[in-house]
Enzyme design. Structure first.
Site, mmCIF file in Angstrom:
data_model
loop_
_atom_site.group_PDB
_atom_site.id
_atom_site.type_symbol
_atom_site.label_atom_id
_atom_site.label_comp_id
_atom_site.label_asym_id
_atom_site.label_seq_id
_atom_site.Cartn_x
_atom_site.Cartn_y
_atom_site.Cartn_z
ATOM 1 N N SER A 175 6.651 -2.066 4.456
ATOM 2 C CA SER A 175 7.592 -0.944 4.508
ATOM 3 C C SER A 175 8.778 -1.235 3.582
ATOM 4 C CB SER A 175 8.015 -0.737 5.968
ATOM 5 O OG SER A 175 8.818 0.408 6.111
ATOM 6 N N LYS A 193 8.432 5.737 4.732
ATOM 7 C CA LYS A 193 8.507 4.388 5.303
ATOM 8 C C LYS A 193 8.869 4.456 6.790
ATOM 9 C CE LYS A 193 7.594 2.037 1.485
ATOM 10 N NZ LYS A 193 6.302 1.407 1.278
#
Ligand code: HXC
Length: 288
Positions: A175, A193
């Site tokens: 992420s 994300k």
């Protein structure tokens, strides 16, 4: 030489830590993910990396295979993570040639700088599809093998002794930190994300009872990555580095070591977490 091609070296981890283990990685030809896979291969694993570009993916796979004598690393190109069938075919090949899947790294991502006004609906959707749907598809295609591996490697819940077979049934989603505070020209990536983080948390809760662990690694500014090159103009680099709490950028090895930690016995009770590897970059820019 790109940092991801630099030989992985560590005096901390045992050389055969991941012997007989198999890692499946999307976005595996990218700078960060290839370094993660290289570390696992150096420590005994075999690997299958997938990507959209055939030539690049095969070349990076060959390069990673040099990390250990006898390593098997397959590069499967022409895989678009937005298409579940593409992933299922790659997973089938991985299992056929390497015997299963113990670890998954969901690292494929799309990114470019664009203001909200500049972003077309299709541009926004493209990033959602690559990042969120792509992560979901990666999970969906590998889940049968992750649960199988988790069952084989379960720690004894009475004695809490690690399985003699080592570890397995673990997934890491790659992420970022930009969605913690928001970032101009990155609205699409920030939303994507955040979605990936939520997916990982759900996997940890839903598949924990079957022994699967799911975590996020959130890299901060890592040297020589496409993301950094795009986001940081070269004339601003020196001042940016000086302003970092640790006075340096991240090295791909920092992300690789976090990966080794989460996939090894040391990470057995860590699931549903976000491991930020950013030298306190985002706390500093969020005001401490
Ligand atoms: C505005 C853009 C754009 C740009 C593409 N688009 N680039 N809009 N600014 N710079 C628009 C296109 O015009 C199109 O919309 C839509 O996005 C889809 O573009 P395509 O080229 O058709 O899509 P595709 O080939 O699938 O490419 C996907 C992509 C591309 C995301 C746009 O950049 C890509 O494949 N990137 C993968 C590699 C990558 O980005 N890696 C970096 C990861 S780094 P219209 O309306 O015209 O149809 C990373 C770090 C994150 O993720 C953390 C940062 C801190």
């Amino acid at each position: 030489m790109p940092l991801s091609q630099v030989e992985y070296m560590s005096d901390v981890w045992k050389d055969d830590l991941f012997a007989n283990k198999v890692v499946f990685c999307t976005g595996g030809a990218g700078t960060i993910c290839s370094a993660q896979v290289r570390a696992l291969v150096h420590l005994g694993a075999n690997a299958c990396i997938v990507g959209r570009n055939v030539e690049r993916t095969e070349k990076v796979a060959q390069d990673i295979a040099t990390a250990r004598k006898g390593a098997k690393v397959i590069g499967v190109g022409a895989v678009d993570v937005r298409k579940l069938d593409n992933l299922k075919d790659a997973v089938d090949r991985c299992v056929r040639e390497l015997g299963g899947i113990d670890f998954v790294i969901a690292g494929a991502a799309g990114n470019f700088l664009a203001s909200i006004e500049q972003l077309s609906v299709n541009a926004f959707k493209s990033v959602m599809d690559i990042d969120i749907l792509g992560s979901y598809n990666t999970l969906k295609a590998t889940l049968p093998y992750l649960t199988e591996s988790a069952a084989k490697h379960r720690m004894d819940s009475e004695t809490l002794k690690p399985s003699p077979a080592g570890t397995g049934g673990r997934i890491i989603f790659v992420s970022a930190t930009i969605h913690y505070r928001g970032m101009p020209f990155q609205s699409h990536v920030s939303v994507a994300k955040a979605g990936i983080d939520a997916l990982s948390h759900s996997v940890a809760i839903e598949y924990g009872p079957r022994g699967v662990t799911s975590n996020i690694i959130s890299p901060g500014p890592v040297a020589q990555t496409e993301g950094m090159d795009r986001l940081l103009p070269s004339d601003a680099k020196a001042a940016y580095i000086k302003a970092q709490p640790l006075g340096r950028l991240g090295h791909v090895r920092d992300i690789a070591d976090a990966t080794v930690y989460l996939f090894s016995d040391t990470g057995s009770y860590v699931t549903g977490q976000v491991l930020v590897v950013d030298g306190a970059n985002w706390r500093m820019s969020a005001g401490g």
